[in-house]
Design a protein around this motif. Structure first.
Motif: not given
Length: 292
Positions: A1-10
């Motif tokens: 699960m790519p962490e950066t993709r979800y951080l960019k959702k913030l």
């Protein structure tokens, strides 16, 4: 699960940059230096969106100065009240304060005020055509407002709505919005900090839902997941949500919240169980209804 993709959702909410905001806010309005540090850390984390509004005190002015000072770059969503005589002037003032020539999004802050002056949407369309805004839309509080916009074929590109473990009311319209290409931003993932107040610090108004708050805390503890990260992960994992707007008071808080990505595989397995925490009583879900 790519962490950066979800951080960019913030996305960073900036109301506390211009006002003393939130029932659990311990430090008041953020200092200018704190704002600069938050912007730098957010950019380091890969967060690329800021949410502000003309109504957030001097937030737009502070943001413009902080962005210039730090050299950081973000897409910006701002809001207008819907009561203006001239949106050209209002948006122009916002752009001047933000020290930019264009913003990513411009939302009507008050849906009902827009309904009284629907011609203002034409002004936003003109500003979009001029390149001063990229997307236009609405800040909403009730799912029926989104339904009404869709039924009347009102042209819009972006909505911001409340969404949290307790407040899942908009689930009923998320797919409809995505079907017509509307971008979805959510706010109030922490319900202004209500989830974090202990029984002794909670206003008597919330007495009725103290068992539900306690149940969420117990669930997080049982799963060994920090409460704030459980709440953030729940919203971030929703495939229909493009951005989760959160307010932070300092870089330490931002880093702590960004750690939610480490728990996403665990939260994903718990997701169906977490959906059962939804409440329906709008007197608790919408802060402007709180009788404190």
């Amino acid at each position: 699960m790519p962490e950066t993709r979800y951080l960019k959702k913030l996305a960073i909410g900036t109301v506390q940059f211009g006002l003393n905001y939130g029932i659990s806010n311990q430090s008041g309005q953020s200092s200018f230096e704190a704002v600069c540090e938050i912007l730098k850390e957010a950019q380091n984390l890969g967060i690329d969106t800021l949410d502000t509004a003309a109504a957030y005190g001097n937030s737009e002015t502070i943001l413009g100065e902080a962005l210039t000072r730090t050299g950081t770059q973000f897409t910006i969503v701002t809001k207008v009240s819907g009561q203006e005589e001239s949106l050209q002037k209002t948006v122009g003032n916002s752009l001047e304060k933000l020290k930019t020539t264009t913003v990513y999004g411009c939302l009507f802050h008050d849906y009902n005020s827009w309904k009284q002056q629907p011609q203002l949407l034409d002004e936003l369309q003109n500003l979009k055509a001029e390149g001063k805004i990229h997307k236009l839309g609405f800040s909403l509080y009730y799912p029926q407002q989104a339904e009404e916009l869709l039924e009347k074929n009102v042209p819009f590109d972006l909505v911001q709505v409340p969404y949290s473990l307790f407040d899942q009311r908009f689930e009923t319209v998320f797919k409809k919005l995505k079907k017509v290409g509307v971008e979805i931003h959510t706010r109030s993932v922490f319900l202004q900090g209500l989830f974090f107040l202990g029984p002794g610090k909670t206003n008597p108004y919330f007495q009725e839902i103290l068992p539900q708050i306690a149940a969420v805390k117990a669930f997080a503890a049982q799963q060994n997941i920090p409460l704030n990260l459980l709440l953030l992960g729940f919203a971030a994992l929703n495939l229909n949500i493009d951005k989760v707007v959160i307010g932070v008071e300092n870089t330490s808080q931002l880093k702590q919240n960004a750690a939610f990505v480490k728990y996403l595989p665990q939260i994903e397995k718990l997701y169906p169980e977490m959906q059962k925490f939804a409440l329906q009583k709008e007197e608790f879900l919408l802060p402007f209804n709180w009788k404190l």
